[in-house]
Design a protein around this motif. Sequence first.
Motif, PDB file in Angstrom:
ATOM      1  N   ASP A   1       0.836  -1.191   0.000  1.00  0.00           N
ATOM      2  CA  ASP A   1       0.000   0.000   0.000  1.00  0.00           C
ATOM      3  C   ASP A   1       0.876   1.249   0.000  1.00  0.00           C
ATOM      4  O   ASP A   1       2.059   1.220   0.374  1.00  0.00           O
ATOM      5  CB  ASP A   1      -0.927   0.008   1.214  1.00  0.00           C
ATOM      6  CG  ASP A   1      -0.151   0.094   2.518  1.00  0.00           C
ATOM      7  OD1 ASP A   1      -0.062   1.184   3.099  1.00  0.00           O
ATOM      8  OD2 ASP A   1       0.415  -0.947   2.931  1.00  0.00           O
ATOM      9  N   ALA A   2       0.299   2.356  -0.428  1.00  0.00           N
ATOM     10  CA  ALA A   2       1.079   3.580  -0.631  1.00  0.00           C
ATOM     11  C   ALA A   2       1.700   4.096   0.663  1.00  0.00           C
ATOM     12  O   ALA A   2       2.841   4.573   0.664  1.00  0.00           O
ATOM     13  CB  ALA A   2       0.191   4.663  -1.252  1.00  0.00           C
ATOM     14  N   LEU A   3       0.990   4.008   1.772  1.00  0.00           N
ATOM     15  CA  LEU A   3       1.527   4.549   3.023  1.00  0.00           C
ATOM     16  C   LEU A   3       2.715   3.729   3.514  1.00  0.00           C
ATOM     17  O   LEU A   3       3.740   4.290   3.918  1.00  0.00           O
ATOM     18  CB  LEU A   3       0.432   4.594   4.087  1.00  0.00           C
ATOM     19  CG  LEU A   3       0.833   5.244   5.416  1.00  0.00           C
ATOM     20  CD1 LEU A   3       1.327   6.669   5.222  1.00  0.00           C
ATOM     21  CD2 LEU A   3      -0.330   5.207   6.407  1.00  0.00           C
ATOM     22  N   THR A   4       2.609   2.410   3.479  1.00  0.00           N
ATOM     23  CA  THR A   4       3.733   1.569   3.898  1.00  0.00           C
ATOM     24  C   THR A   4       4.944   1.811   3.010  1.00  0.00           C
ATOM     25  O   THR A   4       6.082   1.912   3.496  1.00  0.00           O
ATOM     26  CB  THR A   4       3.330   0.087   3.866  1.00  0.00           C
ATOM     27  OG1 THR A   4       2.229  -0.128   4.751  1.00  0.00           O
ATOM     28  CG2 THR A   4       4.489  -0.803   4.291  1.00  0.00           C
ATOM     29  N   ARG A   5       4.722   1.906   1.700  1.00  0.00           N
ATOM     30  CA  ARG A   5       5.835   2.150   0.773  1.00  0.00           C
ATOM     31  C   ARG A   5       6.522   3.474   1.083  1.00  0.00           C
ATOM     32  O   ARG A   5       7.753   3.565   1.117  1.00  0.00           O
ATOM     33  CB  ARG A   5       5.331   2.133  -0.674  1.00  0.00           C
ATOM     34  CG  ARG A   5       5.007   0.743  -1.184  1.00  0.00           C
ATOM     35  CD  ARG A   5       4.731   0.727  -2.677  1.00  0.00           C
ATOM     36  NE  ARG A   5       3.387   1.177  -3.001  1.00  0.00           N
ATOM     37  CZ  ARG A   5       3.081   2.289  -3.655  1.00  0.00           C
ATOM     38  NH1 ARG A   5       4.042   3.101  -4.060  1.00  0.00           N
ATOM     39  NH2 ARG A   5       1.836   2.601  -3.931  1.00  0.00           N
ATOM     40  N   SER A   6       5.728   4.512   1.312  1.00  0.00           N
ATOM     41  CA  SER A   6       6.302   5.828   1.559  1.00  0.00           C
ATOM     42  C   SER A   6       7.062   5.874   2.877  1.00  0.00           C
ATOM     43  O   SER A   6       8.180   6.404   2.951  1.00  0.00           O
ATOM     44  CB  SER A   6       5.190   6.886   1.562  1.00  0.00           C
ATOM     45  OG  SER A   6       5.711   8.175   1.790  1.00  0.00           O
ATOM     46  N   LEU A   7       6.485   5.316   3.926  1.00  0.00           N
ATOM     47  CA  LEU A   7       7.134   5.342   5.238  1.00  0.00           C
ATOM     48  C   LEU A   7       8.437   4.548   5.221  1.00  0.00           C
ATOM     49  O   LEU A   7       9.453   4.986   5.774  1.00  0.00           O
ATOM     50  CB  LEU A   7       6.183   4.791   6.298  1.00  0.00           C
ATOM     51  CG  LEU A   7       5.010   5.702   6.675  1.00  0.00           C
ATOM     52  CD1 LEU A   7       3.977   4.926   7.489  1.00  0.00           C
ATOM     53  CD2 LEU A   7       5.491   6.925   7.450  1.00  0.00           C
ATOM     54  N   ALA A   8       8.422   3.377   4.604  1.00  0.00           N
ATOM     55  CA  ALA A   8       9.645   2.560   4.547  1.00  0.00           C
ATOM     56  C   ALA A   8      10.736   3.278   3.768  1.00  0.00           C
ATOM     57  O   ALA A   8      11.910   3.284   4.184  1.00  0.00           O
ATOM     58  CB  ALA A   8       9.335   1.207   3.922  1.00  0.00           C
ATOM     59  N   ALA A   9      10.370   3.895   2.640  1.00  0.00           N
ATOM     60  CA  ALA A   9      11.366   4.609   1.844  1.00  0.00           C
ATOM     61  C   ALA A   9      11.940   5.783   2.615  1.00  0.00           C
ATOM     62  O   ALA A   9      13.160   6.012   2.619  1.00  0.00           O
ATOM     63  CB  ALA A   9      10.742   5.082   0.530  1.00  0.00           C
ATOM     64  N   ALA A  10      11.085   6.543   3.280  1.00  0.00           N
ATOM     65  CA  ALA A  10      11.558   7.716   4.029  1.00  0.00           C
ATOM     66  C   ALA A  10      12.413   7.324   5.220  1.00  0.00           C
ATOM     67  O   ALA A  10      13.349   8.042   5.592  1.00  0.00           O
ATOM     68  CB  ALA A  10      10.363   8.551   4.492  1.00  0.00           C
TER      69      ALA A  10
ATOM     70  N   ALA B   1      14.255  -1.641   4.432  1.00  0.00           N
ATOM     71  CA  ALA B   1      13.858  -2.487   3.311  1.00  0.00           C
ATOM     72  C   ALA B   1      12.339  -2.578   3.240  1.00  0.00           C
ATOM     73  O   ALA B   1      11.648  -2.601   4.262  1.00  0.00           O
ATOM     74  CB  ALA B   1      14.462  -3.881   3.469  1.00  0.00           C
ATOM     75  N   ARG B   2      11.824  -2.635   2.005  1.00  0.00           N
ATOM     76  CA  ARG B   2      10.383  -2.771   1.806  1.00  0.00           C
ATOM     77  C   ARG B   2      10.138  -3.845   0.762  1.00  0.00           C
ATOM     78  O   ARG B   2      10.767  -3.851  -0.292  1.00  0.00           O
ATOM     79  CB  ARG B   2       9.793  -1.435   1.352  1.00  0.00           C
ATOM     80  CG  ARG B   2       8.312  -1.233   1.655  1.00  0.00           C
ATOM     81  CD  ARG B   2       7.379  -1.900   0.665  1.00  0.00           C
ATOM     82  NE  ARG B   2       7.701  -1.624  -0.714  1.00  0.00           N
ATOM     83  CZ  ARG B   2       7.132  -2.229  -1.750  1.00  0.00           C
ATOM     84  NH1 ARG B   2       6.236  -3.181  -1.562  1.00  0.00           N
ATOM     85  NH2 ARG B   2       7.497  -1.924  -2.992  1.00  0.00           N
ATOM     86  N   HIS B   3       9.261  -4.780   1.080  1.00  0.00           N
ATOM     87  CA  HIS B   3       8.981  -5.895   0.186  1.00  0.00           C
ATOM     88  C   HIS B   3       7.487  -5.977  -0.068  1.00  0.00           C
ATOM     89  O   HIS B   3       6.671  -5.604   0.777  1.00  0.00           O
ATOM     90  CB  HIS B   3       9.442  -7.225   0.802  1.00  0.00           C
ATOM     91  CG  HIS B   3      10.856  -7.199   1.300  1.00  0.00           C
ATOM     92  ND1 HIS B   3      11.947  -7.343   0.468  1.00  0.00           N
ATOM     93  CD2 HIS B   3      11.355  -7.045   2.562  1.00  0.00           C
ATOM     94  CE1 HIS B   3      13.056  -7.286   1.191  1.00  0.00           C
ATOM     95  NE2 HIS B   3      12.729  -7.102   2.463  1.00  0.00           N
ATOM     96  N   ASP B   4       7.112  -6.499  -1.246  1.00  0.00           N
ATOM     97  CA  ASP B   4       5.709  -6.793  -1.506  1.00  0.00           C
ATOM     98  C   ASP B   4       5.246  -7.885  -0.549  1.00  0.00           C
ATOM     99  O   ASP B   4       6.048  -8.694  -0.076  1.00  0.00           O
ATOM    100  CB  ASP B   4       5.516  -7.256  -2.947  1.00  0.00           C
ATOM    101  CG  ASP B   4       5.675  -6.118  -3.942  1.00  0.00           C
ATOM    102  OD1 ASP B   4       5.543  -4.946  -3.533  1.00  0.00           O
ATOM    103  OD2 ASP B   4       5.942  -6.399  -5.124  1.00  0.00           O
ATOM    104  N   PRO B   5       3.946  -7.931  -0.258  1.00  0.00           N
ATOM    105  CA  PRO B   5       3.460  -8.931   0.699  1.00  0.00           C
ATOM    106  C   PRO B   5       3.740 -10.354   0.222  1.00  0.00           C
ATOM    107  O   PRO B   5       3.657 -10.649  -0.967  1.00  0.00           O
ATOM    108  CB  PRO B   5       1.944  -8.665   0.751  1.00  0.00           C
ATOM    109  CG  PRO B   5       1.761  -7.293   0.201  1.00  0.00           C
ATOM    110  CD  PRO B   5       2.867  -7.068  -0.778  1.00  0.00           C
ATOM    111  N   ALA B   6       4.072 -11.186   1.165  1.00  0.00           N
ATOM    112  CA  ALA B   6       4.227 -12.606   0.855  1.00  0.00           C
ATOM    113  C   ALA B   6       2.851 -13.257   0.766  1.00  0.00           C
ATOM    114  O   ALA B   6       1.883 -12.777   1.355  1.00  0.00           O
ATOM    115  CB  ALA B   6       5.064 -13.285   1.939  1.00  0.00           C
TER     116      ALA B   6
END
Length: 322
Positions: free
Chosen positions: A226-235, A239-244
């Motif tokens: 989701d967009a919020l998880t992606r943004s927070l992890a990047a900031a 590491a950020r991965h797609d859900p298993a």
Amino acid sequence: MRCTLLISDLLLPNACGSEPYHELRLPVLETLLARGTVVLHPALERDAWLCRAFGVAKQLDWPVAPLTLAADGVAPQHYYWLRADPVELRMEHSRLVMARAVSDLDAIESRELIAALNRHFSRDGITLLAPCPRRWYLRADRAPGIATTPLARAANRDIEAHLPQGDAALDWHRVINEAQMVLHEHAVNVAREARGAATVNSIWLWGGGTVPVIGRPPYHAAWGDDALTRSLAAAAGIARHDPAGDGAVWLTAATAADHDHLLVLDQLSDALRTGGIATWREHLAMLERDWMAPLASALRGRRISAITLVATNSDNLLEATL
């Protein structure tokens, strides 16, 4: 290696009562709750929990809008942003209820609706953007002085009690009302209604703020698309991965070098929104089988050292650690 599972709507909203839980057989979840350390906290929605977990301070709102905007490929810069998501309102017993977010717009439909809104608001210093068809944004040059209600909390509720509040609230109620007039008979909505699709008859303002400072979270890796998880992890620089696909797949893919993992699982909230209680029960059984059982087995075999379960919605926040 530790894992934290953020599961929105693992517990149902209080208004659903106890009947949906009748005859559920969830031995692994029951064990976790019976043997683990369980703490009940004041209610906090999923997005707010994520912000707090990454050290984001609450402004008048939790600043979801500038964070998800960055994930959608637009630099927030110095502006104040609000989510202005496309929604469908319906009349229900003389009340106007926020029925749903309209999440199936295509890029052309979204672009045409946004263009109509921007033509109308061109003299008001308001600009709307739709880098993602289901996530719309409103840009303001300065803080509008309102606090808003997250879309998830307002869903299926009378909008009157959930409209923006604050010194400038009436100005923003006017913006919403005028947006409704622009959208009411737009050709996109006429075509959608003709084929039985949800119509966009309003926008929902929420999640306002400027770009926040991101703290160092207690996680080394986040799993969620989701967009919020992606943004927070990047900031935060983790590491950020797609859900298993399930717990066994995650156990194979996860690296022990990333000691603490955050897994954002939205299956139950998606099921509740799209299919109601019966679909939610089906997906809860799948969560037990596909996620909780392999993770519990890994805990017994000491492949992981702890499981923390975070159950959150607009009425509840429960954290259990085993």
